[in-house]
Design a protein around this motif. Structure first.
Motif, PDB file in Angstrom:
ATOM      1  N   LEU A 404     -91.070 -35.678 -20.746  1.00  0.00           N
ATOM      2  CA  LEU A 404     -90.339 -36.244 -22.150  1.00  0.00           C
ATOM      3  C   LEU A 404     -89.228 -35.413 -22.429  1.00  0.00           C
ATOM      4  O   LEU A 404     -88.132 -35.909 -22.511  1.00  0.00           O
ATOM      5  N   LEU A 405     -89.128 -33.879 -22.251  1.00  0.00           N
ATOM      6  CA  LEU A 405     -88.152 -33.165 -22.696  1.00  0.00           C
ATOM      7  C   LEU A 405     -87.075 -33.306 -21.669  1.00  0.00           C
ATOM      8  O   LEU A 405     -85.549 -33.243 -21.857  1.00  0.00           O
ATOM      9  N   SER A 406     -87.248 -33.863 -20.367  1.00  0.00           N
ATOM     10  CA  SER A 406     -86.099 -34.074 -19.445  1.00  0.00           C
ATOM     11  C   SER A 406     -85.422 -35.480 -19.623  1.00  0.00           C
ATOM     12  O   SER A 406     -84.356 -35.554 -18.982  1.00  0.00           O
ATOM     13  N   THR A 407     -86.132 -36.254 -20.097  1.00  0.00           N
ATOM     14  CA  THR A 407     -85.557 -37.768 -19.949  1.00  0.00           C
ATOM     15  C   THR A 407     -85.288 -38.699 -21.347  1.00  0.00           C
ATOM     16  O   THR A 407     -84.563 -39.280 -21.605  1.00  0.00           O
ATOM     17  N   ASP A 408     -85.890 -37.687 -22.464  1.00  0.00           N
ATOM     18  CA  ASP A 408     -85.964 -38.465 -23.696  1.00  0.00           C
ATOM     19  C   ASP A 408     -84.567 -38.292 -24.192  1.00  0.00           C
ATOM     20  O   ASP A 408     -84.257 -36.830 -24.552  1.00  0.00           O
ATOM     21  N   PRO A 409     -83.785 -39.241 -24.810  1.00  0.00           N
ATOM     22  CA  PRO A 409     -82.488 -39.179 -25.270  1.00  0.00           C
ATOM     23  C   PRO A 409     -82.232 -38.279 -26.699  1.00  0.00           C
ATOM     24  O   PRO A 409     -81.555 -37.471 -26.709  1.00  0.00           O
ATOM     25  N   GLU A 410     -83.414 -38.672 -27.520  1.00  0.00           N
ATOM     26  CA  GLU A 410     -83.381 -37.913 -28.734  1.00  0.00           C
ATOM     27  C   GLU A 410     -83.578 -36.520 -28.556  1.00  0.00           C
ATOM     28  O   GLU A 410     -82.911 -35.758 -29.177  1.00  0.00           O
ATOM     29  N   LEU A 411     -84.579 -35.960 -27.655  1.00  0.00           N
ATOM     30  CA  LEU A 411     -84.766 -34.592 -27.516  1.00  0.00           C
ATOM     31  C   LEU A 411     -83.650 -34.039 -26.949  1.00  0.00           C
ATOM     32  O   LEU A 411     -83.447 -32.669 -27.100  1.00  0.00           O
ATOM     33  N   GLN A 412     -83.038 -34.801 -25.887  1.00  0.00           N
ATOM     34  CA  GLN A 412     -81.957 -34.107 -25.120  1.00  0.00           C
ATOM     35  C   GLN A 412     -80.946 -33.925 -26.000  1.00  0.00           C
ATOM     36  O   GLN A 412     -80.062 -32.855 -26.244  1.00  0.00           O
ATOM     37  N   GLN A 413     -80.574 -34.660 -27.051  1.00  0.00           N
ATOM     38  CA  GLN A 413     -79.627 -34.569 -28.057  1.00  0.00           C
ATOM     39  C   GLN A 413     -79.870 -33.523 -28.875  1.00  0.00           C
ATOM     40  O   GLN A 413     -79.035 -32.332 -29.325  1.00  0.00           O
ATOM     41  N   LEU A 414     -81.300 -33.205 -29.237  1.00  0.00           N
ATOM     42  CA  LEU A 414     -81.488 -32.086 -30.052  1.00  0.00           C
ATOM     43  C   LEU A 414     -81.287 -30.865 -29.693  1.00  0.00           C
ATOM     44  O   LEU A 414     -80.977 -29.844 -30.215  1.00  0.00           O
ATOM     45  N   ALA A 415     -81.538 -30.748 -28.162  1.00  0.00           N
ATOM     46  CA  ALA A 415     -81.424 -29.694 -27.590  1.00  0.00           C
ATOM     47  C   ALA A 415     -79.947 -29.261 -27.480  1.00  0.00           C
ATOM     48  O   ALA A 415     -79.500 -27.963 -27.564  1.00  0.00           O
ATOM     49  N   ALA A 416     -79.052 -30.150 -27.321  1.00  0.00           N
ATOM     50  CA  ALA A 416     -77.611 -29.996 -27.355  1.00  0.00           C
ATOM     51  C   ALA A 416     -77.292 -29.102 -28.702  1.00  0.00           C
ATOM     52  O   ALA A 416     -76.480 -28.512 -28.864  1.00  0.00           O
ATOM     53  N   THR A 422     -77.103 -30.071 -21.505  1.00  0.00           N
ATOM     54  CA  THR A 422     -78.020 -31.037 -21.222  1.00  0.00           C
ATOM     55  C   THR A 422     -77.337 -31.797 -19.867  1.00  0.00           C
ATOM     56  O   THR A 422     -76.183 -31.457 -19.479  1.00  0.00           O
ATOM     57  N   ALA A 423     -78.077 -32.916 -19.280  1.00  0.00           N
ATOM     58  CA  ALA A 423     -77.471 -33.814 -18.238  1.00  0.00           C
ATOM     59  C   ALA A 423     -76.162 -34.576 -18.681  1.00  0.00           C
ATOM     60  O   ALA A 423     -75.387 -34.941 -17.703  1.00  0.00           O
ATOM     61  N   ASP A 424     -76.293 -34.607 -19.932  1.00  0.00           N
ATOM     62  CA  ASP A 424     -75.035 -35.314 -20.342  1.00  0.00           C
ATOM     63  C   ASP A 424     -74.013 -34.405 -21.003  1.00  0.00           C
ATOM     64  O   ASP A 424     -74.489 -34.001 -22.402  1.00  0.00           O
TER      65      ASP A 424
END
Length: 467
Positions: A404-416, A422-424
């Motif tokens: 989930l942490l690796s693929t979920d767009p919302e969590l990746q955005q929150l990580a940023a 992130t990958a993006d």
């Protein structure tokens, strides 16, 4: 005692915005705001706050969502309760240990409102055991993490995003090398140190600690950086250590190590009226025996000491150790994890910590949240290294979280939003642009890490020097 609800207030604003967007076709924003206020009010006296935004969103979504026409049975299953002084108000009393959530008054059609009352009571239940609070249907995943990721996992928005997938994360923090060598991992679903090297150490184990099975997830990354102050950066520019390019500060590791080897102190800098003290000219790190950020700084220093070449083999290890070991042992006491020295940097000023080795993410996160003072600046070691924050699943629930942490767009955005790359890359770029944080768009001068075995031998040798 007045509750500190700053994070919660931010999460509630985000919840309200999401709900207003979701129901724009059938409810006004005023109705949504009223429903959110009423739902939150139900938890006004609760001392445990971490699940409040999650529960508020669930309640309001349930109440505002259109419901199918109710199926009316031929025969009522129970007679209506007569009105009168002896009749209970609302639904029957809850069982011990449960708190039923009553209906919020929202202007809805009567038939739909009646169905939503039942749906809300059936769906949202709080189970209390002492101070533990758990939302019904939520699976708790436990893990031990590097302290620099604490703010991410404690963010109400992150908790809400995880709750959408029926997960809640319970964390302990420790230094990454401590996680890899000392922490009992049997009680956790996942371990989340701050580098692939530390994750490899956990998997491979050692003579006194068995390895573990599990999948690695490189969730996000952060280059190593140095937190300092503008007067210190200007002072170091006179020594050739610091220079500014296009608004971004860089820290010349070769020049720094030359001066450190020569025994320079701050008051040896000519014309120094900014920081005229007898302290050694050193970058504050964490303890290399326990913490990944110190291991990453050792990787940089060993690369420079080896002529800008990754250390390989025992001969090169012996060659660089006299240069890199004093950078750590001459500091005296050091913290076990990266949270400690950065907190000192934020709170105590340059008298205590004029130069602090940190993750770039820590500085960006503090900038976004308004914790930096105007004279605080970020410098990039030249060269630096990228620390890939790598999660290791230890049990099935940990594997689910890693995916989930690796693929979920919302969590990746929150990580940023917490300063991680992130990958993006566009996500990180938007965060630092909005926060006006002067960081390098692309970190180019990046050294490769030594192999796992080489870095372990270097760390062990430095550790022995402390004794």
């Amino acid at each position: 005692m007045k509750l500190d609800t700053v994070r919660e207030d931010k999460a509630i604003l985000n919840v309200t915005s999401r709900l207003a967007d979701s129901f724009a076709d059938i409810h006004t924003s005023e109705d949504v705001e009223a429903a959110v206020r009423a739902a939150r009010e139900q938890f006004a006296d609760d001392p445990v706050r971490e699940y409040v935004p999650i529960l508020v969103e669930r309640i309001v979504r349930t109440q505002l969502s259109p419901a199918p026409d109710p199926v009316v049975p031929d025969t009522p299953t129970e007679p209506p309760t007569p009105a009168g002084p002896s009749a209970p108000a609302g639904p029957s009393a809850p069982a011990d240990g449960e708190r039923r959530v009553p209906r919020i008054g929202v202007a809805l059609p009567a038939a739909v409102a009646g169905v939503l009352v039942v749906a809300t009571i059936a769906t949202v239940v709080i189970i209390r055991n002492g101070d533990d609070v758990q939302a019904s249907g939520i699976t708790t995943v436990s893990g031990v993490i590097g302290s620099e990721k604490r703010a991410f996992f404690e963010d109400p928005d992150v908790r809400a995003a995880l709750a959408k997938h029926s997960l809640a994360v319970q964390i302990d923090t420790a230094g990454s090398r401590e996680i890899a060598t000392k922490i009992d991992l049997a009680k956790y679903d996942f371990a989340f140190p701050s580098s692939t090297v530390a994750a490899d150490r956990i998997q491979q184990g050692s003579a006194d600690r068995p390895g573990v099975d599990g999948k690695q997830y490189a969730v996000f990354s952060s280059p190593m950086a140095i937190a300092t102050y503008r007067p210190i950066a200007n002072l170091l520019s006179a020594t050739g250590i610091a220079k500014q390019v296009n608004g971004v500060w860089y820290f010349d590791m070769r020049r720094y190590m030359d001066l450190a080897k020569a025994g320079w102190r701050w008051d040896d800098i000519r014309g120094n009226t900014t920081y005229p003290v007898r302290k050694r000219l050193l970058v504050t790190t964490t303890d290399p025996r326990t913490s990944n950020s110190a291991a990453m700084f050792l990787s940089i220093a060993s690369y420079v000491a080896n002529g800008q070449t990754v250390v390989q083999g025992t001969a090169e290890e012996r060659k660089v150790l006299p240069y890199v070991t004093p950078l750590f042992v001459n500091q005296g006491y050091t913290d076990n994890s990266s949270e400690g020295p950065f907190d000192d940097y934020l709170a105590l000023g340059m008298g205590k910590t004029p130069l602090v080795c940190i993750y770039e993410a820590q500085f960006v996160d503090a900038a976004v949240r308004g914790k930096l003072k105007s004279d605080m600046v970020l410098m990039y070691p030249s060269p630096t290294v990228q620390s890939r924050h790598t999660m290791l699943s230890l049990k099935p629930n940990g594997d689910k979280l890693g995916q989930l942490l690796s693929t979920d767009p919302e969590l990746q955005q929150l990580a940023a939003q917490h300063g991680f790359r992130t990958a993006d890359p566009d996500q990180f770029a938007k965060v630092v642009s909005a926060g006006k944080v002067p960081v390098a768009e692309q970190v180019v001068d990046v050294a490769d890490l030594p192999t796992y075995d080489t870095l372990e031998r270097l760390l062990d040798s430095v550790s022995k020097a402390y004794r």
